[in-house]
Design a protein around this motif. Structure first.
Motif, PDB file in Angstrom:
ATOM      1  N   CYS A 153      -4.347  -2.348   5.458  1.00  0.00           N
ATOM      2  CA  CYS A 153      -3.395  -1.251   5.450  1.00  0.00           C
ATOM      3  C   CYS A 153      -4.097   0.079   5.664  1.00  0.00           C
ATOM      4  N   VAL A 185      -4.350   4.059   4.520  1.00  0.00           N
ATOM      5  CA  VAL A 185      -4.019   5.017   3.465  1.00  0.00           C
ATOM      6  C   VAL A 185      -4.501   6.389   3.919  1.00  0.00           C
ATOM      7  N   CYS A 217       0.841  -1.204   0.000  1.00  0.00           N
ATOM      8  CA  CYS A 217       0.000   0.000   0.000  1.00  0.00           C
ATOM      9  C   CYS A 217       0.867   1.241   0.000  1.00  0.00           C
ATOM     10  N   VAL A 266      -3.704   0.733  -3.286  1.00  0.00           N
ATOM     11  CA  VAL A 266      -3.438  -0.665  -2.909  1.00  0.00           C
ATOM     12  C   VAL A 266      -2.944  -1.434  -4.138  1.00  0.00           C
TER      13      VAL A 266
END
Ligand SMILES: [Zn+2]
Ligand SMILES: [Zn+2]
Length: 347
Positions: A115, A117, A33, A73
């Motif tokens: 993840c 972001v 990511c 991603v």
């Protein structure tokens, strides 16, 4: 027993060849990511900039956040059956934190990962808003009529055509085809536009709807960003006679059904027969069907109809017309010929 059977060199589990799926998964960096992505938008109109190009946003903000997060991603090419969940929060107006969860399969085994972001929202005035706020324009459409002032109906049609044209060109992605202003002047309407494309388009639509014609007058005004800038005046002349006018030609009444540069297509209000006239054939105009009055049919007797004049309440006799069914007690529409003090049936 199958003595050809292979084993994983790392863990000793049975494997078809090379590493077993579990060890291949463990060896693969399948989820990467970008921790932070920046997106540029126009605070005035919400347009979005991708690369150097601005475009109008056609999606909800939540959908955009999802799209941006997913674009951060990167999955290994062998990943299959991907499903993504998104949760976002906005600690400040310029930041959105997105938690992305991924469930998928890799080499036949289920895998999952997550993840974070961070989306950074950066404001920048877009190409269109900077042109509009800078007073930039490429054309003026002047809507005027021949030997008369334009009327309220024509003003309204011209303005609504300008708005529709802007909507449809903008929807088609022509961002710079905007309408800067629609100004009522003493003699007509001035429409200021951001591109020659929309100027031409609106001029064609207005003359298509209201008749008449237009001429274009370009004028060189200088240079902008290395290209010569022309401003074009689109000079529209609406015809003297309009659709719906009731006119007299050779002692007969006609309703004008359409107007082009050469001819008037008319409807004989006595017989219902369509016909073509030239402007020179017309001796006078008595009104327009948009301003028709409603009169009650007092009686019908053979070819004669008694109409209750809506102004004087006296009964006036007129001839029946073959193109309209008339019933006693029902209203019909008439236009008044002031000069001959007559009511003319128009529908
Ligand atoms: Zn193994
Ligand atoms: Zn903008």
């Amino acid at each position: 027993m199958d003595i050809q059977k292979a084993f994983c060199p790392r863990c000793g589990e049975p494997a078809e060849e090379g590493l077993c799926p579990r060890c291949r998964v463990a060896d693969t960096e399948w989820l990467v990511c970008e921790p932070r992505i920046t997106t540029i938008y126009c605070p005035t109109c919400d347009s979005q900039k991708r690369g150097k190009t601005w475009s109008d946003l056609q999606m909800e903000r939540s959908e955009l956040i999802g799209d941006l997060a997913v674009s951060a991603v990167h999955l290994h090419e062998d990943v299959r059956n991907v499903s993504i969940t998104i949760r976002s929060e906005e600690p400040t107006p310029n930041r959105t934190n997105v938690s992305v969860g991924i469930d998928a399969t890799l080499y036949g085994l289920p895998v999952s990962g997550a993840c974070q972001v961070e989306i950074v929202w950066q404001r920048e005035q877009c190409d269109r808003c900077s042109r509009i706020s800078g007073g930039y324009y490429e054309g003026i459409i002047q809507v005027r009529a021949t030997d008369r002032k334009i009327n309220a109906y024509e003003r309204e049609v011209a303005a609504s055509i300008a708005q529709q044209a802007e909507d449809s060109l903008q929807e088609g992605g022509e961002r710079l085809s905007f309408v800067t202003s629609i100004d009522e002047t003493r003699d007509g309407v001035d429409i200021v536009v951001g591109s020659q494309r929309i100027g031409q388009y609106i001029s064609q639509m207005i003359t298509g709807a209201l008749g008449g014609r237009f001429t274009t007058h370009p004028k060189l005004v200088g240079e902008k960003d290395g290209r010569t800038l022309y401003r074009v005046t689109y000079s529209i002349r609406l015809p003297f006679y309009q659709k719906g006018d009731v006119v007299v030609a050779g002692k007969r009444y006609y309703e004008i059904r359409s107007v082009d540069t050469q001819h008037l297509s008319v409807f004989d209000l006595a017989t219902g027969i369509p016909k073509t006239l030239r402007e020179a054939d017309i001796t006078r105009r008595i009104g327009n069907i948009r301003d028709a009055e409603s009169a009650i049919v007092a009686f019908t007797q053979g070819n004669t109809i008694g109409l209750l004049d809506p102004k004087t309440y006296q009964t006036r006799e007129v001839n029946a017309v073959p193109w309209l069914d008339i019933a006693e007690g029902a209203p019909i529409r008439v236009v008044r010929d002031e000069e001959l003090e007559q009511l003319v049936i128009v529908g």
